[in-house]
Scaffold this motif. Sequence first.
Motif, PDB file in Angstrom:
ATOM      1  N   GLU A  65       0.833  -1.199   0.000  1.00 30.34           N
ATOM      2  CA  GLU A  65       0.000   0.000   0.000  1.00 30.34           C
ATOM      3  C   GLU A  65       0.865   1.244   0.000  1.00 30.34           C
ATOM      4  OE1 GLU A  65      -3.368   2.094   2.789  1.00 30.34           O
ATOM      5  OE2 GLU A  65      -3.254  -0.053   2.798  1.00 30.34           O
ATOM      6  N   ALA A  66       0.505   2.256  -0.696  1.00 28.38           N
ATOM      7  CA  ALA A  66      -0.607   2.348  -1.607  1.00 28.38           C
ATOM      8  C   ALA A  66      -0.093   2.407  -3.050  1.00 28.38           C
ATOM      9  CB  ALA A  66      -1.443   3.587  -1.317  1.00 28.38           C
ATOM     10  N   ARG A  67       1.025   3.074  -3.271  1.00 33.96           N
ATOM     11  CA  ARG A  67       1.496   3.221  -4.646  1.00 33.96           C
ATOM     12  C   ARG A  67       1.966   1.903  -5.245  1.00 33.96           C
ATOM     13  NH1 ARG A  67       3.308   7.305  -1.748  1.00 33.96           N
ATOM     14  NH2 ARG A  67       5.392   6.448  -1.692  1.00 33.96           N
ATOM     15  N   GLY A  68       2.298   0.945  -4.408  1.00 29.32           N
ATOM     16  CA  GLY A  68       2.662  -0.374  -4.917  1.00 29.32           C
ATOM     17  C   GLY A  68       1.532  -1.030  -5.692  1.00 29.32           C
ATOM     18  N   TYR A  69       0.280  -0.666  -5.346  1.00 31.87           N
ATOM     19  CA  TYR A  69      -0.870  -1.215  -6.075  1.00 31.87           C
ATOM     20  C   TYR A  69      -0.873  -0.755  -7.526  1.00 31.87           C
ATOM     21  CZ  TYR A  69      -2.857  -1.956  -1.377  1.00 31.87           C
ATOM     22  OH  TYR A  69      -3.086  -2.321  -0.077  1.00 31.87           O
ATOM     23  N   LEU A  70      -0.380   0.464  -7.742  1.00 34.45           N
ATOM     24  CA  LEU A  70      -0.377   1.026  -9.093  1.00 34.45           C
ATOM     25  C   LEU A  70       0.575   0.283 -10.017  1.00 34.45           C
ATOM     26  CD1 LEU A  70      -0.355   4.773  -8.032  1.00 34.45           C
ATOM     27  CD2 LEU A  70      -2.319   3.414  -8.784  1.00 34.45           C
ATOM     28  N   VAL A  71       1.553  -0.377  -9.439  1.00 35.86           N
ATOM     29  CA  VAL A  71       2.510  -1.186 -10.189  1.00 35.86           C
ATOM     30  C   VAL A  71       2.109  -2.660 -10.126  1.00 35.86           C
ATOM     31  CG1 VAL A  71       4.938  -1.836 -10.400  1.00 35.86           C
ATOM     32  CG2 VAL A  71       4.337   0.468  -9.625  1.00 35.86           C
ATOM     33  N   GLY A  72       1.757  -3.113  -8.938  1.00 40.39           N
ATOM     34  CA  GLY A  72       1.456  -4.525  -8.724  1.00 40.39           C
ATOM     35  C   GLY A  72       0.242  -5.029  -9.472  1.00 40.39           C
ATOM     36  N   ALA A  73      -0.830  -4.250  -9.515  1.00 42.16           N
ATOM     37  CA  ALA A  73      -2.057  -4.709 -10.166  1.00 42.16           C
ATOM     38  C   ALA A  73      -1.866  -4.940 -11.671  1.00 42.16           C
ATOM     39  CB  ALA A  73      -3.204  -3.741  -9.894  1.00 42.16           C
ATOM     40  N   PRO A  74      -1.327  -3.966 -12.410  1.00 46.25           N
ATOM     41  CA  PRO A  74      -1.142  -4.248 -13.840  1.00 46.25           C
ATOM     42  C   PRO A  74      -0.097  -5.335 -14.094  1.00 46.25           C
ATOM     43  CG  PRO A  74      -0.288  -2.058 -13.307  1.00 46.25           C
ATOM     44  CD  PRO A  74      -0.989  -2.571 -12.092  1.00 46.25           C
ATOM     45  N   LEU A  75       0.887  -5.444 -13.222  1.00 49.72           N
ATOM     46  CA  LEU A  75       1.903  -6.487 -13.387  1.00 49.72           C
ATOM     47  C   LEU A  75       1.292  -7.870 -13.157  1.00 49.72           C
ATOM     48  CD1 LEU A  75       4.849  -7.190 -13.958  1.00 49.72           C
ATOM     49  CD2 LEU A  75       5.306  -6.877 -11.506  1.00 49.72           C
ATOM     50  N   ALA A  76       0.479  -8.015 -12.106  1.00 50.74           N
ATOM     51  CA  ALA A  76      -0.193  -9.291 -11.840  1.00 50.74           C
ATOM     52  C   ALA A  76      -1.095  -9.670 -13.018  1.00 50.74           C
ATOM     53  CB  ALA A  76      -0.998  -9.211 -10.550  1.00 50.74           C
ATOM     54  N   TYR A  77      -1.832  -8.702 -13.536  1.00 50.06           N
ATOM     55  CA  TYR A  77      -2.698  -8.938 -14.689  1.00 50.06           C
ATOM     56  C   TYR A  77      -1.881  -9.400 -15.896  1.00 50.06           C
ATOM     57  CZ  TYR A  77      -5.627  -7.862 -18.718  1.00 50.06           C
ATOM     58  OH  TYR A  77      -6.301  -7.931 -19.907  1.00 50.06           O
ATOM     59  N   LYS A  78      -0.815  -8.694 -16.186  1.00 50.41           N
ATOM     60  CA  LYS A  78       0.013  -9.014 -17.349  1.00 50.41           C
ATOM     61  C   LYS A  78       0.647 -10.396 -17.226  1.00 50.41           C
ATOM     62  CE  LYS A  78       3.549  -7.117 -20.368  1.00 50.41           C
ATOM     63  NZ  LYS A  78       2.724  -6.949 -21.551  1.00 50.41           N
ATOM     64  N   GLY A  80      -0.553 -12.888 -15.362  1.00 52.10           N
ATOM     65  CA  GLY A  80      -1.550 -13.931 -15.142  1.00 52.10           C
ATOM     66  C   GLY A  80      -1.448 -14.588 -13.777  1.00 52.10           C
ATOM     67  N   VAL A  81      -1.101 -13.798 -12.747  1.00 52.78           N
ATOM     68  CA  VAL A  81      -0.989 -14.317 -11.384  1.00 52.78           C
ATOM     69  C   VAL A  81      -1.888 -13.498 -10.461  1.00 52.78           C
ATOM     70  CG1 VAL A  81       1.368 -15.165 -11.762  1.00 52.78           C
ATOM     71  CG2 VAL A  81       1.020 -12.883 -10.770  1.00 52.78           C
ATOM     72  N   SER A  82      -2.076 -13.995  -9.245  1.00 46.69           N
ATOM     73  CA  SER A  82      -2.937 -13.285  -8.304  1.00 46.69           C
ATOM     74  C   SER A  82      -2.231 -12.064  -7.715  1.00 46.69           C
ATOM     75  CB  SER A  82      -3.404 -14.226  -7.195  1.00 46.69           C
ATOM     76  OG  SER A  82      -2.318 -14.666  -6.427  1.00 46.69           O
ATOM     77  N   LEU A  83      -3.050 -11.158  -7.208  1.00 43.69           N
ATOM     78  CA  LEU A  83      -2.565  -9.944  -6.554  1.00 43.69           C
ATOM     79  C   LEU A  83      -2.871 -10.049  -5.067  1.00 43.69           C
ATOM     80  CD1 LEU A  83      -1.411  -7.023  -6.804  1.00 43.69           C
ATOM     81  CD2 LEU A  83      -3.793  -6.271  -6.952  1.00 43.69           C
ATOM     82  N   VAL A  84      -1.857  -9.828  -4.238  1.00 49.03           N
ATOM     83  CA  VAL A  84      -2.006  -9.861  -2.788  1.00 49.03           C
ATOM     84  C   VAL A  84      -1.816  -8.439  -2.267  1.00 49.03           C
ATOM     85  CG1 VAL A  84      -1.066 -10.752  -0.627  1.00 49.03           C
ATOM     86  CG2 VAL A  84      -1.124 -12.221  -2.667  1.00 49.03           C
ATOM     87  N   PRO A  85      -2.892  -7.811  -1.774  1.00 47.80           N
ATOM     88  CA  PRO A  85      -2.730  -6.472  -1.206  1.00 47.80           C
ATOM     89  C   PRO A  85      -2.141  -6.540   0.201  1.00 47.80           C
ATOM     90  CG  PRO A  85      -5.048  -7.092  -1.209  1.00 47.80           C
ATOM     91  CD  PRO A  85      -4.285  -8.220  -1.845  1.00 47.80           C
ATOM     92  N   VAL A  86      -1.140  -5.727   0.441  1.00 53.05           N
ATOM     93  CA  VAL A  86      -0.531  -5.582   1.760  1.00 53.05           C
ATOM     94  C   VAL A  86      -0.886  -4.171   2.208  1.00 53.05           C
ATOM     95  CG1 VAL A  86       1.618  -5.658   3.063  1.00 53.05           C
ATOM     96  CG2 VAL A  86       1.294  -7.174   1.090  1.00 53.05           C
TER      97      VAL A  86
END
Length: 179
Positions: A65-78, A80-86
């Motif tokens: 949290e929080a700016r890591g989501y801006l990188v992590g979400a599109p990376l997880a999507y690209k 094809g893996v799950s996203l774990v919010p911390v």
Amino acid sequence: MVTETRLTEEQLKKIVRDVPDFPRPGILFKDITPLLAHPAAFETCIDALAEKYQDANLSAIAAVEARGYLVGAPLAYKMGVSLVPVRKPGKLPYETISQKYELEYGSNTLEIHKDAVKAGQRVLVVDDLIATGGSARATGDLLSRLGAHVVGYAFLIELTFLNGRDTLQGFDVFSLMRY
């Protein structure tokens, strides 16, 4: 939209904005919002991270949290893996475990759902920036406590003068831009 041209580290660094005295006097904040507003720059960042870890057999991306989501979400999507919010305390709705850590200007705590990962899963920790490495290490510690294997740590920006890599010794640490 897919672009043909990748931006270099120097080009990316020119897009990141410096904000003096934020969040406290004496801190020079590296603002990634101009990078997010620049489609070719943002695409370059996500693609470079995906290429770096394409053969890592990842199960999940843990985004801080929080700016890591801006990188992590599109990376997880690209990838094809799950996203774990911390997240910061009190923000996750289910049972959590927590880990306290030190910042370059104080301390904080992070939490993760107890069922966020399964034992043995391979997880990459992602954030926008590494300073002292405290939040990244706390995230890795949380994942390890749940039985996950931390594959490495990936960042858009590294503040090398704060020696955050030292906090993550023994792990793969990757950053796109170094200051």
